[in-house]
Enzyme design. Structure first.
Site, mmCIF file in Angstrom:
data_model
loop_
_atom_site.group_PDB
_atom_site.id
_atom_site.type_symbol
_atom_site.label_atom_id
_atom_site.label_comp_id
_atom_site.label_asym_id
_atom_site.label_seq_id
_atom_site.Cartn_x
_atom_site.Cartn_y
_atom_site.Cartn_z
ATOM 1 N N HIS A 71 12.381 3.281 3.024
ATOM 2 C CA HIS A 71 12.567 4.413 3.937
ATOM 3 C C HIS A 71 13.020 3.951 5.319
ATOM 4 C CE1 HIS A 71 9.863 7.446 1.562
ATOM 5 N NE2 HIS A 71 10.848 6.939 0.839
ATOM 6 N N GLU A 73 11.982 4.793 8.298
ATOM 7 C CA GLU A 73 10.864 4.447 9.178
ATOM 8 C C GLU A 73 10.349 3.044 8.861
ATOM 9 O OE1 GLU A 73 10.170 8.816 7.873
ATOM 10 O OE2 GLU A 73 11.127 7.029 7.082
ATOM 11 N N CYS A 99 7.015 10.505 5.205
ATOM 12 C CA CYS A 99 6.138 10.677 4.047
ATOM 13 C C CYS A 99 4.777 10.057 4.385
ATOM 14 C CB CYS A 99 6.752 10.012 2.814
ATOM 15 S SG CYS A 99 6.704 8.195 2.853
ATOM 16 N N CYS A 102 4.896 6.171 4.861
ATOM 17 C CA CYS A 102 5.428 5.809 6.176
ATOM 18 C C CYS A 102 4.426 6.154 7.275
ATOM 19 C CB CYS A 102 6.759 6.513 6.437
ATOM 20 S SG CYS A 102 8.106 5.871 5.425
#
Length: 144
Positions: A71, A73, A99, A102
């Site tokens: 991801h 992040e 999410c 993260c």
């Protein structure tokens, strides 16, 4: 937020509408950026021409571990660690709400504020941020 959207254009995600960008800022300085894509040295989903999650019919917001990509992040946080950049107390700007995976990383590295533009179907994230005092703000156009 403009920069997060620009960084999202580097995404190597094959899934429609899932180009995500993140920027970590501290003391009015950009510390790191990240986008969703395959780890270094791996074929990207765009290069493969497929989305593993689509092939397996995995619903958005579930089973994040079943994906070739990391991801945005996570990439921004990992980049800070790799370069030895202190992001404790920083703000993370992201094109989408993080999410829960993260969110846990964001909490543990000491990011204090997350600004996102689009929602994400993971309500557990809201609980994690609320319990730990991380400020989560939805970006409103015109704010910069």
């Amino acid at each position: 937020m403009k920069m997060a959207n620009l960084v999202s254009e580097w995404s190597s995600c094959h899934r429609q509408g899932r180009s995500i960008g993140a920027v970590i800022v501290k003391d009015k300085r950009v510390m790191t950026t990240g986008y969703n894509g395959a780890p270094a040295g791996m074929l990207t989903c765009k290069e493969r021409g497929i989305c593993l999650r689509d092939q397996l019919n995995i619903e958005s917001g579930t089973r994040a571990e079943v994906c070739y990509a990391i991801h945005a992040e996570q990439n921004a946080i990992v980049q800070a660690a790799k370069l030895g950049i202190n992001i404790d107390g920083a703000t993370l700007y992201c094109t989408h709400q993080p999410c829960s995976i993260c969110a846990k990383m964001i909490i543990n590295v000491g990011i204090k504020r997350v600004v996102y533009e689009q929602g994400y179907p993971d309500p557990f994230t809201l609980e994690l941020f609320e319990q730990t005092g991380v400020v989560l703000e939805r970006f409103e156009p015109g704010e910069g």
